[in-house]
Write an enzyme that holds these catalytic residues in place. Structure first.
Site, PDB file in Angstrom:
ATOM      1  N   THR A  19       0.939  -1.404  -0.066  1.00 49.03           N
ATOM      2  CA  THR A  19      -0.003  -0.444   0.111  1.00 49.03           C
ATOM      3  C   THR A  19       0.569   1.701   0.531  1.00 49.03           C
ATOM      4  OG1 THR A  19      -0.063   0.117   2.679  1.00 49.03           O
ATOM      5  CG2 THR A  19      -1.987  -1.035   1.390  1.00 49.03           C
ATOM      6  N   ASP A  48      -0.159  -5.070   3.514  1.00 50.69           N
ATOM      7  CA  ASP A  48       1.004  -4.264   4.180  1.00 50.69           C
ATOM      8  C   ASP A  48       0.575  -3.101   4.179  1.00 50.69           C
ATOM      9  OD1 ASP A  48       3.797  -4.820   4.924  1.00 50.69           O
ATOM     10  OD2 ASP A  48       3.585  -3.706   3.324  1.00 50.69           O
ATOM     11  N   TYR A  53       3.470   5.486   5.241  1.00 47.45           N
ATOM     12  CA  TYR A  53       3.092   5.143   4.039  1.00 47.45           C
ATOM     13  C   TYR A  53       1.986   7.081   4.610  1.00 47.45           C
ATOM     14  CZ  TYR A  53       5.091   1.239   3.506  1.00 47.45           C
ATOM     15  OH  TYR A  53       5.965   0.435   3.020  1.00 47.45           O
ATOM     16  N   GLN A 163      10.909  -8.487   6.354  1.00 40.14           N
ATOM     17  CA  GLN A 163      10.304  -8.004   5.306  1.00 40.14           C
ATOM     18  C   GLN A 163      11.566  -7.248   5.052  1.00 40.14           C
ATOM     19  OE1 GLN A 163       7.421  -4.550   4.083  1.00 40.14           O
ATOM     20  NE2 GLN A 163       6.265  -6.116   5.175  1.00 40.14           N
ATOM     21  N   TYR A 191       9.160  -7.215  -0.120  1.00 44.72           N
ATOM     22  CA  TYR A 191       8.882  -6.059  -1.005  1.00 44.72           C
ATOM     23  C   TYR A 191       9.490  -5.566  -1.550  1.00 44.72           C
ATOM     24  CZ  TYR A 191      12.831  -2.695   1.344  1.00 44.72           C
ATOM     25  OH  TYR A 191      13.143  -2.062   1.924  1.00 44.72           O
TER      26      TYR A 191
HETATM   27  N1  LIG Z   1       9.457  -2.689   4.164  1.00 49.71           N
HETATM   28  C1  LIG Z   1       9.729  -1.359   3.729  1.00 49.71           C
HETATM   29  O1  LIG Z   1      11.167  -0.637   3.983  1.00 49.71           O
HETATM   30  C2  LIG Z   1       8.556  -1.440   2.618  1.00 49.71           C
HETATM   31  C3  LIG Z   1       9.614  -0.963   1.796  1.00 49.71           C
HETATM   32  C4  LIG Z   1       9.220  -0.543   0.408  1.00 49.71           C
HETATM   33  C5  LIG Z   1       8.064  -1.238  -0.348  1.00 49.71           C
HETATM   34  N2  LIG Z   1       7.140  -2.302   1.300  1.00 49.71           N
HETATM   35  C6  LIG Z   1       5.862  -2.673   0.953  1.00 49.71           C
HETATM   36  O2  LIG Z   1       6.023  -3.387  -0.511  1.00 49.71           O
HETATM   37  C7  LIG Z   1       4.751  -2.399  -0.845  1.00 49.71           C
HETATM   38  C8  LIG Z   1       5.163  -3.608  -2.402  1.00 49.71           C
HETATM   39  O3  LIG Z   1       6.532  -2.224  -2.404  1.00 49.71           O
HETATM   40  P1  LIG Z   1       6.720  -1.420  -3.839  1.00 49.71           P
HETATM   41  O4  LIG Z   1       5.187  -0.799  -3.720  1.00 49.71           O
HETATM   42  O5  LIG Z   1       7.925  -0.816  -3.403  1.00 49.71           O
HETATM   43  O6  LIG Z   1       6.753  -1.871  -5.153  1.00 49.71           O
HETATM   44  P2  LIG Z   1       6.277  -2.552  -6.025  1.00 49.71           P
HETATM   45  O7  LIG Z   1       4.988  -3.643  -5.736  1.00 49.71           O
HETATM   46  O8  LIG Z   1       7.249  -3.817  -7.132  1.00 49.71           O
HETATM   47  O9  LIG Z   1       5.204  -1.752  -7.368  1.00 49.71           O
HETATM   48  C9  LIG Z   1       4.812  -0.877  -7.203  1.00 49.71           C
HETATM   49  C10 LIG Z   1       4.565  -0.639  -8.759  1.00 49.71           C
HETATM   50  O10 LIG Z   1       4.715  -1.039  -9.878  1.00 49.71           O
HETATM   51  C11 LIG Z   1       3.478  -0.645 -10.359  1.00 49.71           C
HETATM   52  N3  LIG Z   1       3.060  -1.284 -10.781  1.00 49.71           N
HETATM   53  C12 LIG Z   1       2.570  -3.119  -9.879  1.00 49.71           C
HETATM   54  N4  LIG Z   1       1.565  -3.317 -11.231  1.00 49.71           N
HETATM   55  C13 LIG Z   1       2.357  -4.010 -12.300  1.00 49.71           C
HETATM   56  C14 LIG Z   1       1.733  -4.557 -13.155  1.00 49.71           C
HETATM   57  N5  LIG Z   1       1.354  -5.326 -13.893  1.00 49.71           N
HETATM   58  N6  LIG Z   1       2.246  -3.556 -14.400  1.00 49.71           N
HETATM   59  C15 LIG Z   1       3.050  -2.689 -14.151  1.00 49.71           C
HETATM   60  N7  LIG Z   1       3.194  -1.369 -13.270  1.00 49.71           N
HETATM   61  C16 LIG Z   1       2.433  -1.700 -11.943  1.00 49.71           C
HETATM   62  C17 LIG Z   1       2.835   0.075  -9.735  1.00 49.71           C
HETATM   63  O11 LIG Z   1       1.648   1.051  -9.770  1.00 49.71           O
HETATM   64  P3  LIG Z   1       0.229   1.037  -9.941  1.00 49.71           P
HETATM   65  O12 LIG Z   1       0.214   1.588  -9.068  1.00 49.71           O
HETATM   66  O13 LIG Z   1      -0.046   2.287 -10.729  1.00 49.71           O
HETATM   67  O14 LIG Z   1      -0.462  -0.014 -10.706  1.00 49.71           O
HETATM   68  C18 LIG Z   1       3.826   0.345  -8.553  1.00 49.71           C
HETATM   69  O15 LIG Z   1       4.314   1.720  -9.606  1.00 49.71           O
HETATM   70  C19 LIG Z   1       4.868  -1.215  -0.532  1.00 49.71           C
HETATM   71  O16 LIG Z   1       3.554  -0.673  -1.467  1.00 49.71           O
HETATM   72  C20 LIG Z   1       4.461  -1.952   0.638  1.00 49.71           C
HETATM   73  O17 LIG Z   1       3.356  -2.038   1.384  1.00 49.71           O
HETATM   74  C21 LIG Z   1       8.326  -1.800   2.061  1.00 49.71           C
END
Ligand SMILES: NC(=O)c1ccc[n+]([C@@H]2O[C@H](COP(=O)([O-])OP(=O)(O)OC[C@H]3O[C@@H](n4cnc5c(N)ncnc54)[C@H](OP(=O)(O)O)[C@@H]3O)[C@@H](O)[C@H]2O)c1
Length: 277
Positions: A19, A48, A53, A163, A191
């Site tokens: 999210t 998550d 955020y 994570q 993540y």
């Molecule tokens: N613990 C930590 O420090 C930490 C750090 C980073 C992330 N996280 C968690 O992990 C989650 C996932 O990581 P993330 O959000 O950094 O990156 P991600 O899930 O690797 O990528 C998200 C991005 O990809 C795009 N996307 C998703 N599915 C797609 C598809 N099928 N085709 C094209 N584009 C696509 C999304 O855009 P749209 O939304 O426009 O589709 C968004 O811009 C986070 O949201 C968070 O909950 C945790």
């Protein structure tokens, strides 16, 4: 839905929903709520989030999306290191619960290591657990030495997950952290599994996915889903992409396909410091 069993005995979906940045754009709100609800309908019942955020906006949006459906959801939330003192953790959790409009968080993580001693954060986690405000606790962005330190403090051994950043282009955790976690039966949450969409532009992944009749996102997610005890949490604000991403579950990669990806995106050949996004 593939599942992972946490040390506390809870069986959770191996593919959940991230999210980060959800709630940032008021114009996207309706679709974001609809996307999270569709995810619940389709079995991605792990969400998550983090107090970080959008300074609480993502939690509020999650609260709206899960209204009336709390029982279905496994909710993961994170406390900021700057709040992770004994009292600060309890207060942060209570604020998060208000924004989420719920009475409990299923898994509460320390977002990354800050100045608060692990012993204080864990003491707060245990207090919250006794009060029924969280069901389990864990960590995020801890490297191997930090994990060893965390499990050595009283209550630290009850850690449910670490994570970490893990995807085809970020494999450093595989050198020593993931083997240690596996040995200690601590599941990993991966993540940024598609590297915040940057991986989808990689010609190696594009070529592989085309040959296998997958989309690049499905190929990247399937590679992680093939691993034991890994929970994968891609984020999307769009229903269409959510359906695409969940399609990864319908295409488990075969050993030859996995070997090809391993050749295209080699594993680390030595230790590296933990990467974070
Ligand atoms: N613990 C930590 O420090 C930490 C750090 C980073 C992330 N996280 C968690 O992990 C989650 C996932 O990581 P993330 O959000 O950094 O990156 P991600 O899930 O690797 O990528 C998200 C991005 O990809 C795009 N996307 C998703 N599915 C797609 C598809 N099928 N085709 C094209 N584009 C696509 C999304 O855009 P749209 O939304 O426009 O589709 C968004 O811009 C986070 O949201 C968070 O909950 C945790």
């Amino acid at each position: 839905m593939n599942t992972v069993t946490l040390p506390l005995g809870e069986c959770v979906p191996a593919l959940g929903m991230g999210t980060w940045h959800i709630g940032d754009d008021p114009g996207a709100r309706k679709e974001e709520v609809a996307t999270l609800r569709l995810g619940l309908d389709l079995g991605a019942k792990l969400i998550d989030t983090a107090e970080m955020y959008g300074g609480g906006r993502a939690e509020e949006l999650v609260g709206e999306a899960i209204a009336g459906r709390r029982q279905e959801v496994f909710l993961v939330d994170k406390v900021l290191p700057s709040n992770a003192s004994r009292r600060g953790t309890v207060a942060a959790c209570e604020r998060s619960l208000r924004r989420l409009k719920t009475d409990r968080i299923d898994l509460y993580l320390l977002h990354w290591r800050g100045n608060a001693p692990f012993s204080e954060t864990v003491a707060a986690f245990m207090e919250l657990q006794r009060a029924g405000k969280i069901r389990g606790y864990g960590v995020s962005n801890l490297d191997l030495d930090e994990m060893k330190e965390f499990v050595s403090v009283p209550g630290g051994e009850a850690v449910q997950t670490d994570q970490v950043l893990w995807n085809l282009s970020r494999r450093n955790v595989e050198w020593d952290l993931v083997p240690w976690l596996r040995q200690h039966r601590i599941p990993v949450m991966a993540y940024s599994p598609i590297e915040q969409a940057r991986l989808l532009e990689d010609p190696r992944l594009i070529g592989f996915a085309r040959r296998q009749g997958l989309t690049p996102a499905q190929a990247a997610l399937s590679w992680l889903l093939a691993k034991e005890d890994v929970i994968v949490i891609p984020k999307t604000s769009r229903r269409e992409r959510l359906s695409e991403n969940l399609g990864a579950l319908d295409h488990p990669l075969t050993p030859p396909q996995l070997s090809e990806l391993e050749r295209l995106f080699p594993a680390p050949s030595g230790p590296h410091s933990l990467e974070m996004l």
